[in-house]
Design a protein around this motif. Structure first.
Motif, PDB file in Angstrom:
ATOM      1  N   PRO A 190     -11.880   0.053 -16.555  1.00 19.22           N
ATOM      2  CA  PRO A 190     -10.553   0.470 -16.075  1.00 19.22           C
ATOM      3  C   PRO A 190     -10.647   1.429 -14.892  1.00 19.22           C
ATOM      4  N   GLN A 191     -11.549   2.399 -14.973  1.00 20.82           N
ATOM      5  CA  GLN A 191     -11.718   3.349 -13.875  1.00 20.82           C
ATOM      6  C   GLN A 191     -12.223   2.651 -12.616  1.00 20.82           C
ATOM      7  N   GLY A 192     -13.169   1.749 -12.807  1.00 22.92           N
ATOM      8  CA  GLY A 192     -13.706   1.018 -11.666  1.00 22.92           C
ATOM      9  C   GLY A 192     -12.651   0.170 -10.986  1.00 22.92           C
ATOM     10  N   LEU A 193     -11.791  -0.472 -11.777  1.00 25.07           N
ATOM     11  CA  LEU A 193     -10.715  -1.285 -11.204  1.00 25.07           C
ATOM     12  C   LEU A 193      -9.730  -0.421 -10.428  1.00 25.07           C
ATOM     13  N   ALA A 194      -9.317   0.696 -11.024  1.00 28.37           N
ATOM     14  CA  ALA A 194      -8.326   1.553 -10.374  1.00 28.37           C
ATOM     15  C   ALA A 194      -8.868   2.122  -9.063  1.00 28.37           C
ATOM     16  N   ALA A 195     -10.114   2.583  -9.085  1.00 26.18           N
ATOM     17  CA  ALA A 195     -10.695   3.175  -7.883  1.00 26.18           C
ATOM     18  C   ALA A 195     -10.928   2.123  -6.805  1.00 26.18           C
ATOM     19  N   SER A 196     -11.367   0.943  -7.208  1.00 30.67           N
ATOM     20  CA  SER A 196     -11.609  -0.123  -6.233  1.00 30.67           C
ATOM     21  C   SER A 196     -10.306  -0.617  -5.631  1.00 30.67           C
ATOM     22  N   LYS A 197      -9.283  -0.752  -6.472  1.00 29.87           N
ATOM     23  CA  LYS A 197      -7.980  -1.186  -5.955  1.00 29.87           C
ATOM     24  C   LYS A 197      -7.431  -0.169  -4.967  1.00 29.87           C
ATOM     25  N   ALA A 198      -7.609   1.113  -5.251  1.00 35.19           N
ATOM     26  CA  ALA A 198      -7.110   2.149  -4.344  1.00 35.19           C
ATOM     27  C   ALA A 198      -7.719   2.019  -2.950  1.00 35.19           C
ATOM     28  N   LEU A 199      -8.978   1.609  -2.883  1.00 33.33           N
ATOM     29  CA  LEU A 199      -9.631   1.440  -1.584  1.00 33.33           C
ATOM     30  C   LEU A 199      -8.999   0.307  -0.779  1.00 33.33           C
ATOM     31  N   VAL A 200      -8.756  -0.827  -1.426  1.00 32.05           N
ATOM     32  CA  VAL A 200      -8.280  -2.000  -0.685  1.00 32.05           C
ATOM     33  C   VAL A 200      -6.772  -1.980  -0.440  1.00 32.05           C
ATOM     34  N   THR A 201      -6.044  -1.122  -1.135  1.00 30.89           N
ATOM     35  CA  THR A 201      -4.586  -1.058  -0.939  1.00 30.89           C
ATOM     36  C   THR A 201      -4.155   0.141  -0.103  1.00 30.89           C
ATOM     37  N   ALA A 202      -5.076   0.970   0.323  1.00 33.69           N
ATOM     38  CA  ALA A 202      -4.709   2.202   1.033  1.00 33.69           C
ATOM     39  C   ALA A 202      -3.870   1.910   2.277  1.00 33.69           C
ATOM     40  N   THR A 203      -4.271   0.899   3.056  1.00 35.51           N
ATOM     41  CA  THR A 203      -3.540   0.573   4.277  1.00 35.51           C
ATOM     42  C   THR A 203      -2.138   0.055   3.964  1.00 35.51           C
ATOM     43  N   VAL A 204      -2.023  -0.726   2.897  1.00 35.66           N
ATOM     44  CA  VAL A 204      -0.708  -1.266   2.527  1.00 35.66           C
ATOM     45  C   VAL A 204       0.214  -0.140   2.071  1.00 35.66           C
ATOM     46  N   LEU A 205      -0.301   0.778   1.259  1.00 36.86           N
ATOM     47  CA  LEU A 205       0.519   1.902   0.798  1.00 36.86           C
ATOM     48  C   LEU A 205       0.936   2.783   1.979  1.00 36.86           C
ATOM     49  N   GLN A 206       0.033   2.941   2.931  1.00 41.63           N
ATOM     50  CA  GLN A 206       0.361   3.718   4.124  1.00 41.63           C
ATOM     51  C   GLN A 206       1.530   3.083   4.869  1.00 41.63           C
ATOM     52  N   SER A 207       1.549   1.759   4.922  1.00 41.42           N
ATOM     53  CA  SER A 207       2.653   1.049   5.565  1.00 41.42           C
ATOM     54  C   SER A 207       3.974   1.349   4.863  1.00 41.42           C
ATOM     55  N   PHE A 208       3.973   1.345   3.536  1.00 34.40           N
ATOM     56  CA  PHE A 208       5.190   1.686   2.784  1.00 34.40           C
ATOM     57  C   PHE A 208       5.635   3.106   3.103  1.00 34.40           C
ATOM     58  N   ASP A 209       4.698   4.045   3.066  1.00 36.80           N
ATOM     59  CA  ASP A 209       5.053   5.447   3.224  1.00 36.80           C
ATOM     60  C   ASP A 209       5.552   5.754   4.634  1.00 36.80           C
ATOM     61  N   GLN A 210       5.071   5.026   5.629  1.00 31.32           N
ATOM     62  CA  GLN A 210       5.465   5.281   7.008  1.00 31.32           C
ATOM     63  C   GLN A 210       6.733   4.544   7.424  1.00 31.32           C
ATOM     64  N   HIS A 211       6.954   3.339   6.880  1.00 25.51           N
ATOM     65  CA  HIS A 211       7.967   2.468   7.468  1.00 25.51           C
ATOM     66  C   HIS A 211       9.122   2.087   6.545  1.00 25.51           C
ATOM     67  N   ALA A 212       9.068   2.474   5.267  1.00 28.25           N
ATOM     68  CA  ALA A 212      10.060   1.960   4.313  1.00 28.25           C
ATOM     69  C   ALA A 212      11.494   2.257   4.734  1.00 28.25           C
ATOM     70  N   GLU A 213      11.815   3.500   5.042  1.00 28.28           N
ATOM     71  CA  GLU A 213      13.204   3.847   5.328  1.00 28.28           C
ATOM     72  C   GLU A 213      13.718   3.142   6.581  1.00 28.28           C
ATOM     73  N   ASP A 214      12.881   3.075   7.609  1.00 25.72           N
ATOM     74  CA  ASP A 214      13.294   2.402   8.840  1.00 25.72           C
ATOM     75  C   ASP A 214      13.557   0.919   8.595  1.00 25.72           C
ATOM     76  N   LEU A 215      12.680   0.271   7.830  1.00 27.89           N
ATOM     77  CA  LEU A 215      12.833  -1.162   7.606  1.00 27.89           C
ATOM     78  C   LEU A 215      13.991  -1.478   6.665  1.00 27.89           C
ATOM     79  N   ILE A 216      14.249  -0.599   5.709  1.00 27.85           N
ATOM     80  CA  ILE A 216      15.416  -0.778   4.847  1.00 27.85           C
ATOM     81  C   ILE A 216      16.692  -0.688   5.684  1.00 27.85           C
ATOM     82  N   ALA A 217      16.762   0.292   6.590  1.00 28.37           N
ATOM     83  CA  ALA A 217      17.938   0.437   7.448  1.00 28.37           C
ATOM     84  C   ALA A 217      18.088  -0.763   8.377  1.00 28.37           C
TER      85      ALA A 217
END
Length: 245
Positions: A190-217
């Motif tokens: 479980p720890q290995g999955l969570a940590a590995s997933k965090a590495l490969v999703t970091a860029t996608v999460l960054q996209s949400f955090d930077q652009h969500a409000e603008d794209l919703i509007a």
């Protein structure tokens, strides 16, 4: 009325099945809320190692429910929840995926599609744009392919979806292809999955955090426009919109 079938648990893998055939699993408020609740339950259950997201019928997800769409903030939160879930989410696709459904698919960590699957980003044909779903899609798919399919709304098959990075694998037999994937997830800690997933999703999460409000509007503005009103009315009336040449 439930929009999800009861979850099925099998050796650490929980399968969530979209089951709203009346509207082709369209993203209405009910389906989005139920799926968010089910994912939350999986996140808090130590017995769940991974989640499989699949569907009944010939359509995985038809995109936004034009008659009763989900609140865009709630839909964005659902996609982000899939990306941020500390457990892998695997899409099993044997049917059609349209518009916002590609956002749901893009948020998943692994996706396997069969020969009956087809895909299209149809928003431009409705006077809209794939705004909020760009957050999970654009970091993952080939930029040239995004340029083509965002603009034209063309339909493409599972093999093309695999080529451009929308799905992980196109397979003749989806369940055979999923076998070694799920076996690998069951062997991971479980720890290995969570940590590995965090590495490969970091860029996608960054996209949400930077652009969500603008794209919703931006999405809300498009939905409120005259062209979108004509596009959605034409779609529901099964006719060409006024701008078709």
């Amino acid at each position: 009325m439930s929009h999800l079938a009861p979850p099925v648990h099998d050796r650490g893998v929980t399968t969530l099945t979209l089951d709203s055939p009346a509207n082709r699993n369209a993203l209405g408020a009910g389906l989005v809320a139920e799926l968010a609740d089910a994912l939350e339950a999986c996140a808090g259950d130590d017995a769940v190692r991974a989640v499989v997201l699949t569907h009944t019928g010939t359509t995985f997800c038809a995109g936004a429910d034009l008659r009763a769409p989900a609140d865009p903030h709630v839909f964005v939160a659902l996609m982000r929840r899939i990306v941020a879930l500390p457990k892998p989410v695997v899409a099993r696709v044997t049917g059609h995926v349209r518009a916002g459904g590609l956002g749901l698919l893009g948020a998943c960590d692994i996706a396997v599609a069969g020969p009956g699957a087809s895909f299209a980003l149809t928003e431009s044909r409705l006077g809209l744009a794939p705004a909020v779903i760009s957050m999970p899609l654009l970091p993952r798919i080939d930029p040239r392919a995004a340029g083509r399919y965002y603009l034209t709304g063309e339909r493409f098959d599972a093999a093309e979806a695999g080529r451009i990075g929308l799905v992980t694998l196109a397979a003749e037999d989806v369940d055979d292809a999923l076998g070694p994937v799920l076996d690998g997830l069951r062997r991971a800690s479980p720890q290995g999955l969570a940590a590995s997933k965090a590495l490969v999703t970091a860029t996608v999460l960054q996209s949400f955090d930077q652009h969500a409000e603008d794209l919703i509007a931006r999405s809300a503005s498009l939905f409120a426009s005259d062209e979108a009103r004509e596009g959605m009315t034409a779609f529901l009336e099964r006719r060409d919109p006024a701008w078709v040449l």
